[in-house]
Scaffold this motif. Structure first.
Motif, PDB file in Angstrom:
ATOM      1  N   ASP A 133      32.643  44.506  28.797  1.00 15.03           N
ATOM      2  CA  ASP A 133      34.076  44.765  28.556  1.00 15.03           C
ATOM      3  C   ASP A 133      34.866  43.880  27.863  1.00 15.03           C
ATOM      4  OD1 ASP A 133      34.527  42.387  30.009  1.00 15.03           O
ATOM      5  OD2 ASP A 133      35.332  43.373  31.639  1.00 15.03           O
ATOM      6  N   ASP A 134      34.014  43.263  26.856  1.00 16.02           N
ATOM      7  CA  ASP A 134      34.336  42.377  26.034  1.00 16.02           C
ATOM      8  C   ASP A 134      34.626  42.908  24.579  1.00 16.02           C
ATOM      9  OD1 ASP A 134      34.955  40.543  27.925  1.00 16.02           O
ATOM     10  OD2 ASP A 134      33.010  39.061  27.591  1.00 16.02           O
ATOM     11  N   GLU A 142      38.420  44.797  23.192  1.00 17.98           N
ATOM     12  CA  GLU A 142      38.160  44.392  24.674  1.00 17.98           C
ATOM     13  C   GLU A 142      38.883  45.068  25.773  1.00 17.98           C
ATOM     14  OE1 GLU A 142      39.080  39.822  25.251  1.00 17.98           O
ATOM     15  OE2 GLU A 142      38.844  40.349  27.416  1.00 17.98           O
ATOM     16  N   SER A 182      38.790  43.917  29.212  1.00 20.82           N
ATOM     17  CA  SER A 182      38.468  43.292  30.293  1.00 20.82           C
ATOM     18  C   SER A 182      39.534  43.574  31.389  1.00 20.82           C
ATOM     19  CB  SER A 182      38.461  41.629  29.996  1.00 20.82           C
ATOM     20  OG  SER A 182      37.610  41.286  29.158  1.00 20.82           O
ATOM     21  N   ASN A 220      29.300  38.843  30.419  1.00 22.96           N
ATOM     22  CA  ASN A 220      30.967  38.670  30.239  1.00 22.96           C
ATOM     23  C   ASN A 220      31.294  37.029  30.157  1.00 22.96           C
ATOM     24  OD1 ASN A 220      33.462  39.874  30.416  1.00 22.96           O
ATOM     25  ND2 ASN A 220      33.739  38.444  32.248  1.00 22.96           N
ATOM     26  N   THR A 277      33.303  44.677  33.535  1.00 24.30           N
ATOM     27  CA  THR A 277      31.992  44.491  33.484  1.00 24.30           C
ATOM     28  C   THR A 277      30.927  44.920  34.700  1.00 24.30           C
ATOM     29  OG1 THR A 277      32.395  42.250  32.315  1.00 24.30           O
ATOM     30  CG2 THR A 277      30.096  42.598  33.295  1.00 24.30           C
TER      31      THR A 277
END
Ligand code: MN
Length: 264
Positions: free
Chosen positions: A8-9, A39, A41, A98, A112
């Motif tokens: 997720d980054d 990103e 997150s 992550n 993530t």
């Protein structure tokens, strides 16, 4: 064997690229990467259904993997990777590594973990990997842990509808105090909203505030990380509170009459 990596980054994040480089060293493994183009997150398990997903193949120096950047969420990446981009179903999905931990209640917000959960939904074994730090991170030990767990899962399989949520202390390997198989602890944020006024005079809020480890008892992931241990938590897709079902049945719920009458 085919392995799908995501995160997720964002596709160029150091943690993902360290993981990719490590997994490319495993014999007999073909690595594919499908990750967000920026990103994402704390995007949770959202998926994109009201706009198209744009997919761009990217190349990374020194890599022989096929790598796609996707204009969507981590869960989108797992879904489109498995359903549309890969030549066949992967044997394993690894999400991460992550930047920052995903402990306890974090799993509800984490992109993530959501990417790994989506793999479990689609029937593919999965690992979510997170490093417990934000600055000057070295992903090499966490990458080796990922490869180690991948080797075991590829050999032994995983119990269906589940995944591993793995958190690694951001320490030199010699300072890591072993590992523990844990349950999720409880971690909350004190959710301070900063109230501000923008240049046009309109009020806006910005979510700030720090983390509070509410439950860090022995046996929790929060506790294990505090003790500098690698934490491995098996997570299941079934959120049902099975132990509460009898109690709810005992309520003897009397639904309102369908014709509009009744007590309510
Ligand atoms: Mn992240």
């Amino acid at each position: 064997m085919v392995i799908l990596l995501t995160n997720d980054d964002g596709v160029h994040a150091d943690g993902l690229q360290a993981l990719r480089a490590q997994m490319e060293k495993m014999p007999g493994i073909e690595v594919f990467v499908v990750a967000p183009d920026k990103e994402r997150s704390a995007s949770g398990h959202g998926i994109t259904i009201h706009q198209p997903l744009r997919v761009e193949e990217v190349s990374i120096d020194g890599s022989r993997a096929r790598i796609w950047a996707v204009s969507g969420t981590p869960a989108d990446c797992t879904k489109i990777g498995i359903r549309a981009l890969l030549p066949g179903p992967p044997s394993l999905v690894i999400s991460g590594i992550n930047r920052g931990p995903n402990l306890g209640t974090d799993v509800f917000y984490s992109g993530t973990v959501a990417a790994a959960l989506e793999a479990a939904v689609l029937g593919v074994p999965a690992i979510a990997m997170s490093l417990n730090g934000y600055e000057n991170l070295d992903y090499s030990y966490a990458s080796r842990v990922a490869a180690c767990l991948a080797g075991i899962i590829l050999k032994r399989g995983m119990t269906p509808n589940s995944l591993l949520n793995v958190n690694i202390p951001a320490l030199e390997p010699e300072h890591i105090a072993g590992m523990e198989v844990t349950r999720l602890g409880v971690r909350r944020y004190n959710d301070e909203f900063e109230r501000k006024v923008d240049a046009k005079g309109d009020v806006y809020y910005w979510l700030a505030g720090g983390v509070m480890d509410v439950e860090n008892a022995e046996g929790t992931d929060v506790g294990a990380i505090q003790q500098n241990k690698v934490s491995i938590t098996p997570i299941h897709l079934d959120l049902t509170a099975h132990w509460a079902m009898d109690e709810i049945c005992a309520w003897e719920i009397d639904l309102p009459d369908r014709d509009g009458g009744g007590p309510v």
